[in-house]
Design an enzyme around this catalytic site. Structure first.
Site, PDB file in Angstrom:
ATOM      1  N   ASP A  17      54.426  32.346  19.166  1.00 25.54           N
ATOM      2  CA  ASP A  17      53.601  33.202  20.031  1.00 25.54           C
ATOM      3  C   ASP A  17      54.448  34.307  20.633  1.00 25.54           C
ATOM      4  O   ASP A  17      54.025  35.448  20.742  1.00 25.54           O
ATOM      5  CB  ASP A  17      52.941  32.374  21.139  1.00 25.54           C
ATOM      6  CG  ASP A  17      53.953  31.650  22.035  1.00 25.54           C
ATOM      7  OD1 ASP A  17      55.049  31.308  21.549  1.00 25.54           O
ATOM      8  OD2 ASP A  17      53.649  31.440  23.219  1.00 25.54           O
TER       9      ASP A  17
ATOM     10  N   ARG B 280      60.352  33.777  26.449  1.00 27.10           N
ATOM     11  CA  ARG B 280      60.257  32.889  27.618  1.00 27.10           C
ATOM     12  C   ARG B 280      60.456  31.430  27.187  1.00 27.10           C
ATOM     13  O   ARG B 280      60.752  31.147  26.024  1.00 27.10           O
ATOM     14  CB  ARG B 280      58.908  33.098  28.309  1.00 27.10           C
ATOM     15  CG  ARG B 280      57.709  32.671  27.491  1.00 27.10           C
ATOM     16  CD  ARG B 280      56.419  33.088  28.188  1.00 27.10           C
ATOM     17  NE  ARG B 280      55.248  32.692  27.418  1.00 27.10           N
ATOM     18  CZ  ARG B 280      54.119  33.363  27.421  1.00 27.10           C
ATOM     19  NH1 ARG B 280      53.999  34.490  28.108  1.00 27.10           N
ATOM     20  NH2 ARG B 280      53.080  32.930  26.726  1.00 27.10           N
ATOM     21  N   ASP B 281      60.271  30.527  28.122  1.00 21.10           N
ATOM     22  CA  ASP B 281      60.507  29.113  27.811  1.00 21.10           C
ATOM     23  C   ASP B 281      59.306  28.531  27.064  1.00 21.10           C
ATOM     24  O   ASP B 281      58.681  27.585  27.508  1.00 21.10           O
ATOM     25  CB  ASP B 281      60.785  28.329  29.100  1.00 21.10           C
ATOM     26  CG  ASP B 281      59.653  28.475  30.105  1.00 21.10           C
ATOM     27  OD1 ASP B 281      58.788  29.365  29.922  1.00 21.10           O
ATOM     28  OD2 ASP B 281      59.609  27.697  31.081  1.00 21.10           O
ATOM     29  N   GLU B 282      58.996  29.158  25.923  1.00 16.76           N
ATOM     30  CA  GLU B 282      57.850  28.730  25.132  1.00 16.76           C
ATOM     31  C   GLU B 282      58.198  28.827  23.639  1.00 16.76           C
ATOM     32  O   GLU B 282      58.600  27.860  23.042  1.00 16.76           O
ATOM     33  CB  GLU B 282      56.614  29.560  25.489  1.00 16.76           C
ATOM     34  CG  GLU B 282      55.353  29.024  24.848  1.00 16.76           C
ATOM     35  CD  GLU B 282      54.104  29.402  25.602  1.00 16.76           C
ATOM     36  OE1 GLU B 282      54.177  30.120  26.605  1.00 16.76           O
ATOM     37  OE2 GLU B 282      53.020  28.953  25.166  1.00 16.76           O
TER      38      GLU B 282
ATOM     39  N   ASP C 164      47.347  32.079  17.422  1.00 17.68           N
ATOM     40  CA  ASP C 164      48.013  33.368  17.250  1.00 17.68           C
ATOM     41  C   ASP C 164      48.295  33.613  15.769  1.00 17.68           C
ATOM     42  O   ASP C 164      48.086  34.706  15.249  1.00 17.68           O
ATOM     43  CB  ASP C 164      49.340  33.404  18.023  1.00 17.68           C
ATOM     44  CG  ASP C 164      49.209  32.972  19.478  1.00 17.68           C
ATOM     45  OD1 ASP C 164      48.498  31.976  19.736  1.00 17.68           O
ATOM     46  OD2 ASP C 164      49.817  33.610  20.348  1.00 17.68           O
TER      47      ASP C 164
ATOM     48  N   TRP D 277      42.031  27.795  17.019  1.00 19.46           N
ATOM     49  CA  TRP D 277      43.451  27.452  16.889  1.00 19.46           C
ATOM     50  C   TRP D 277      43.596  26.502  15.688  1.00 19.46           C
ATOM     51  O   TRP D 277      44.274  26.827  14.711  1.00 19.46           O
ATOM     52  CB  TRP D 277      43.969  26.811  18.185  1.00 19.46           C
ATOM     53  CG  TRP D 277      44.515  27.832  19.139  1.00 19.46           C
ATOM     54  CD1 TRP D 277      45.826  28.010  19.484  1.00 19.46           C
ATOM     55  CD2 TRP D 277      43.795  28.852  19.854  1.00 19.46           C
ATOM     56  NE1 TRP D 277      45.947  29.073  20.357  1.00 19.46           N
ATOM     57  CE2 TRP D 277      44.735  29.599  20.600  1.00 19.46           C
ATOM     58  CE3 TRP D 277      42.464  29.212  19.945  1.00 19.46           C
ATOM     59  CZ2 TRP D 277      44.364  30.681  21.407  1.00 19.46           C
ATOM     60  CZ3 TRP D 277      42.084  30.288  20.743  1.00 19.46           C
ATOM     61  CH2 TRP D 277      43.033  31.004  21.453  1.00 19.46           C
TER      62      TRP D 277
ATOM     63  N   GLU E 283      51.325  40.729  24.984  1.00 16.91           N
ATOM     64  CA  GLU E 283      50.439  39.563  25.050  1.00 16.91           C
ATOM     65  C   GLU E 283      49.091  39.926  25.671  1.00 16.91           C
ATOM     66  O   GLU E 283      48.059  39.418  25.268  1.00 16.91           O
ATOM     67  CB  GLU E 283      51.115  38.478  25.906  1.00 16.91           C
ATOM     68  CG  GLU E 283      50.281  37.230  26.109  1.00 16.91           C
ATOM     69  CD  GLU E 283      51.054  36.135  26.830  1.00 16.91           C
ATOM     70  OE1 GLU E 283      52.000  36.460  27.573  1.00 16.91           O
ATOM     71  OE2 GLU E 283      50.715  34.953  26.640  1.00 16.91           O
TER      72      GLU E 283
ATOM     73  N   HIS F  61      54.174  39.716  21.575  1.00 16.10           N
ATOM     74  CA  HIS F  61      53.203  38.687  21.219  1.00 16.10           C
ATOM     75  C   HIS F  61      52.338  39.304  20.126  1.00 16.10           C
ATOM     76  O   HIS F  61      51.582  40.223  20.388  1.00 16.10           O
ATOM     77  CB  HIS F  61      52.340  38.438  22.458  1.00 16.10           C
ATOM     78  CG  HIS F  61      52.210  37.028  22.869  1.00 16.10           C
ATOM     79  ND1 HIS F  61      53.205  36.373  23.552  1.00 16.10           N
ATOM     80  CD2 HIS F  61      51.200  36.126  22.733  1.00 16.10           C
ATOM     81  CE1 HIS F  61      52.777  35.136  23.818  1.00 16.10           C
ATOM     82  NE2 HIS F  61      51.575  34.972  23.316  1.00 16.10           N
TER      83      HIS F  61
HETATM   84  C1  RAM Z   1      49.940  30.710  25.495  1.00 18.11           C
HETATM   85  C2  RAM Z   1      50.614  31.138  24.254  1.00 18.11           C
HETATM   86  C3  RAM Z   1      49.741  31.499  23.097  1.00 18.11           C
HETATM   87  C4  RAM Z   1      48.333  31.027  23.210  1.00 18.11           C
HETATM   88  C5  RAM Z   1      48.182  29.818  24.059  1.00 18.11           C
HETATM   89  C6  RAM Z   1      46.758  29.336  24.198  1.00 18.11           C
HETATM   90  O1  RAM Z   1      50.792  29.916  26.244  1.00 18.11           O
HETATM   91  O2  RAM Z   1      51.508  32.166  24.541  1.00 18.11           O
HETATM   92  O3  RAM Z   1      49.748  32.860  22.811  1.00 18.11           O
HETATM   93  O4  RAM Z   1      47.869  30.754  21.916  1.00 18.11           O
HETATM   94  O5  RAM Z   1      48.738  30.005  25.325  1.00 18.11           O
END
Ligand code: RAM
Length: 906
Positions: free
Chosen positions: A478, A482-484, A491, A544, A756, A777
């Site tokens: 995504d 960041r911490d993700e 996406d 998703w 994003e 994003h």
């Molecule tokens: C966010 C992500 C992503 C999205 C979800 C639902 O944390 O960055 O883009 O698909 O949420």
């Protein structure tokens, strides 16, 4: 009847016009790769080649392939009558593991000419079964520092008594590894072994290391960092997603010049220690203390007596799979365009591009000097370095100098999403020459370009491509900063078709889809993220989970690759099955859904309702869409019973939708852009009610003064739906809109990647909430597919996917005076470009050999058209089929470059 005659005539035309000039063969691929190592022996490899010729209308009539392993002939196909030149399956004797094969091909064209044999291409097979792995998993023989977990060094010296003919190293790790042989880096891949659902599939890499070895003593050194396997992942605080060990597995297979073979493997005789990498985490960065380097540790003659031994471990070898996708490599480099002192007094370097990778720093200083480099995507409204949107990710590289000679420092087992760096502790003056940012991403081939007369759209295209580079780092993520940084499925599905234009992503997604299937639950539910690190219940969200149907289908369209449908079919079916079991009376109204994520609540709409789409309405649309794609796949694979069964289900899903969400007069219960877009895109509405639904969509857009309000799920289809229902002008209005929500607003704000959120940074330079505000994003970059397919008009037909049957249909509009797209397909270059000159319009198209195209010329009559200066009616190379309506004259063309001029455009 008339149409049939035309088609018959067309076939004769193609065969009589067959090339008289020389056809040559080029771009030989095995499993879509150039001379790959590590081909799975049980999955029949497939061969592709391109026919090159300056002639028009070149078609292949037959092919012949020879495959050899040394002197042994593995396959001699003989002459096979077929026009297939892409993904032709190997059909020779059983392939042997760890063996190099060479192959070549020749073809006959439709006028009977045979080409010379092509140059030799090659592929090398992987280890076939777990039993072929003689190596043992090893872990350090010392107790690790549990807090910082410095990277582990593994080493081994060995002697080669004879001359080596070939040597292949097979390597993987729990964590990330970098290997050296005799002090030289093995390969140019980074962040290996890449990211998969490790407990089910762990990829290993194969390297040709012949040139690194010498007769006599040799040494191997491998560093293992934490990586995705055991580092922090899925927000802060979670680590050891797959295990807590930092294990290594390596098998070096050597063939001597006398034909004998020998394996050198990881086993209990290896030695371990730690070295300069004191800390490495994907989110937080890396600390390298060069004072702790063990000079010469990866070469012969190093004394490792002080080092610890290793422990052998019986971690699974059943999960080992050879690498299918292109590894992460270094790509573009950037020098700082500015050195800034921010209002709060910090030294910040601007690289001019938001990218993903790291900075290589040249430095010389005193022993103990510490250079700290922090990373950020943006500066705040005051011009200060802004990292709040990175959340808990520290994104910091620290280098501690040893006081010796000048050197270039870089991290190994992390990556950053950044445009700016903040530098602290640099010894001496900051000279921009000493800082080089390097972009790291999966080594996908660049395949597409889109350009036009509107500079802001060109910048948008640039941003889309950079969004793809940054987030195609072994898995589709995504965001990269960041911490993700997770493989969010929604996406990926939204962006997938666009992705196929910019880069070759067939193998990238084929590999990831295997993880999608591997992590899919037994009940068919698909996790939110792949590899799944969010737990067993984080799945089943509409739009998703549908990644498991949408992605295979999009790859099939873009690459004509049926195997992806075969491989993913059960996964597709299981997901539709899941929705079926969740439904009552064919209506799916259960479970958690993200909905039209990050849709925009319009500025002058107090309750925002005009943009909130009922989540179950969305779920019903995607239920239908996935079922449709399952039907499509079933048909392609000859599964007629399934096609019929799911075809019936599809009708019921649509009927249930109409009953629940549509008023008798044709209004949807959610009056949003996304509701109408999805209902129209997926054919949810009775034919008779579609045109008025499209009108309602347009009215909604107009009510918001030509702004979109769609989120992740509606946005990819918005302009396609408008175009399909005759509102190309409205689609252009949206695309060219410069105030938010719009695609060009971030461009106007100086973005170099896709944001994003539509309004990540407001016009007054304040930011959206730092809790979720990525500036890289790719999801909204899904408009790219519309720019290629509709503006430039470069597309493929479902009946000849992968651009075997090409559609060229430009849509001039939006005050653009020109637009052009090119695409490197497996057949060769396809291009479509138009220019408006006063009342004339020119169209240049390139169609590769062994394909055909339908070209839609924007003209009301063929009499206004010339091709290469010849009146269309007299141009025998192409054939006019129909005048589709008032808008286009449609012709059929074979390969070649075409230059059309249409005069007196209306
Ligand atoms: C966010 C992500 C992503 C999205 C979800 C639902 O944390 O960055 O883009 O698909 O949420």
């Amino acid at each position: 009847m008339k149409k049939q005659l035309l088609i018959a005539g067309w076939c004769i035309l193609l065969s009589t016009l067959g090339a008289t000039g020389q056809v040559t063969l080029q771009h030989l691929l095995t499993e879509n790769l150039v001379n790959p190592l590590g081909i799975n022996v049980t999955a029949t490899p497939r061969f592709s080649w391109q026919l090159a010729s300056s002639q028009r209308n070149v078609q292949q009539a037959a092919w012949e392939i020879k495959v050899t392993a040394g002197k042994t002939v593995a396959w001699n196909s003989g002459k096979i009558t077929s026009n297939q030149s892409v993904q032709v399956p190997y059909a020779g004797s059983a392939l042997q593991p760890a063996t190099k094969y060479s192959w070549q091909v020749r073809v006959w064209d439709t006028s009977g000419h045979v080409t010379p044999w092509s140059a030799l291409a090659s592929f090398q097979t992987a280890l076939a079964t777990p039993a072929d792995w003689k190596a043992q998993w090893i872990t350090p023989g010392f107790t690790e520092d549990a807090a910082d977990r410095p990277a582990i060094l593994y080493r081994k010296s060995f002697t080669l008594p004879k001359k080596v003919r070939t040597a292949t190293a097979y390597l993987t790790a729990h964590g990330m590894y970098e290997a050296q042989i005799n002090g030289k880096r093995v390969g140019d891949a980074y962040l290996t072994p890449g990211w998969t659902s490790y407990n089910k599939r762990l990829q290993y890499q194969a390297y040709d290391v012949t040139p690194l070895l010498v007769n006599g003593p040799n040494a191997i050194g491998v560093t293992v960092g934490n990586g995705w396997y055991r580092g922090y992942l899925a927000w802060s605080g979670n680590k050891n997603s797959w295990g807590s060990d930092a294990a290594l597995l390596m098998q070096l297979v050597i063939t001597y010049t006398d034909g004998s073979t020998k394996n050198f493997i990881t086993d209990s005789t290896w030695r371990t220690s730690t070295g300069p990498i004191r800390y490495d985490e994907i989110y937080h960065g890396e600390t390298v203390d060069t004072r702790l380097e063990k000079k010469g540790w990866d070469s012969t003659g190093f004394n490792d007596a002080e080092w610890s031994g290793v422990q052998t471990a019986d971690f699974s070898k059943e999960v080992l799979v050879s690498t299918y996708n292109e590894p992460v490599k270094k790509h573009e480099t950037f020098k700082p365009i500015k050195v800034l002192t921010t209002p709060d007094g910090k030294t910040v370097l601007d690289f001019g591009q938001n990218l993903v990778g790291w900075v290589m720093v040249k430095a010389k200083g005193n022993s103990g000097d510490s250079i700290v480099i922090k990373h950020a995507e943006v500066l705040d409204k005051y011009g200060n370095f802004y990292t709040e949107n990175l959340r808990a990710a520290k994104a910091t590289a620290t280098y501690i100098l040893d006081g010796k000679e000048e050197r270039t420092l870089e991290p190994h087992f992390t990556f950053f999403g950044f445009r700016y760096i903040l530098v602290e502790g640099y010894p001496g003056e900051i000279n921009p020459d000493n800082f080089t940012a390097v972009a790291l991403y999966s080594d996908m081939q660049p395949t597409g370009s889109f350009t036009c007369s509107q500079p802001l759209l060109n910048q948008l295209q640039h941003n889309i491509q950079w969004g793809q580079r940054g987030n195609f780092l072994d898995v589709p993520t995504d965001c990269p900063q960041r911490d993700e940084r997770l493989g969010w499925t929604g996406d990926a599905q939204a962006f997938s078709r666009t992705a196929t234009f910019n880069f070759g992503v067939n193998n990238f997604f084929a590999k990831w889809l295997k993880d999608v299937a591997a992590d899919q639950k037994a009940d068919g539910s698909v996790p939110y993220v792949i590899p799944n690190v969010l737990g067993p219940n984080a799945g089943g969200s509409t739009g998703w989970a549908d990644v498991c149907t949408i992605l295979p289908w999009n790859m099939y369209l873009a690459y004509g690759d049926k195997r992806i449908l075969e491989d993913q079919y059960n996964s597709m079916k299981a997901w539709v099955g899941y929705m079926q079991t969740q439904s009552k009376n064919d209506l799916w109204q259960t479970g958690f859904h993200f909905g039209d994520w990050l849709f925009y609540r319009p500025f002058d709409d107090n309750d925002g309702k005009a943009a909130v789409t009922d989540k179950y309405l969305i779920a019903q649309c995607f239920y239908a869409h996935s079922t449709q794609l399952l039907v499509n796949a079933a048909k392609q694979l000859g599964k007629t019973e399934d096609a019929a069964t799911y075809g019936e289900l599809l009708q019921k899903i649509k009927a249930a939708f109409v009953k629940e969400y549509l008023t008798p007069n044709g209004r949807l219960v959610s009056g949003t852009q996304t509701a109408y877009v999805l209902a129209l895109q997926f054919d949810m509405l009775p034919e008779a009610l579609r045109a008025q639904a499209a009108d309602r969509l347009v009215q909604n857009i107009k009510d918001y003064r030509n702004h979109l309000t769609t989120g992740f799920l509606g946005t990819p289809y918005l302009c396609h739906v408008l175009n399909r229902f005759g509102y190309t002008d409205i689609a252009y209005n949206l695309l060219l809109q410069e105030t938010y929500p719009s695609w060009l607003y971030p461009v106007k704000m100086g973005a170099t990647t896709i944001w994003e959120r539509w309004d990540g940074q407001k016009p007054d330079s304040t930011f959206q909430t730092p809790g979720m505000n990525s500036f890289n994003h790719y999801a909204y970059g899904a408009i790219g597919d519309w720019m290629y397919r509709v503006i430039a008009g470069l597309d493929t037909y479902e009946d000849g996917p992968g651009y075997k049957h090409i559609k060229i249909q430009p849509h001039p509009g939006g005050n653009l005076t020109n637009a052009a797209a090119t695409l490197q397909t497996y057949y060769g270059t396809v291009s479509s470009g138009w220019t408006i000159n006063g009342t004339d319009i020119t169209l240049d198209a390139e169609i590769p050999a062994n394909t055909t195209a339908d070209i839609y010329l924007p003209a009301s009559s063929e009499s206004t058209i010339t091709e290469s200066g010849i009146a269309l009616s007299a141009q025998k190379d192409v054939q006019v089929t129909t005048t589709s309506d008032d808008q286009y004259v449609v012709i059929k063309a074979g390969s070649g470059k075409y230059h059309f001029v249409i005069s007196a455009r209306k």
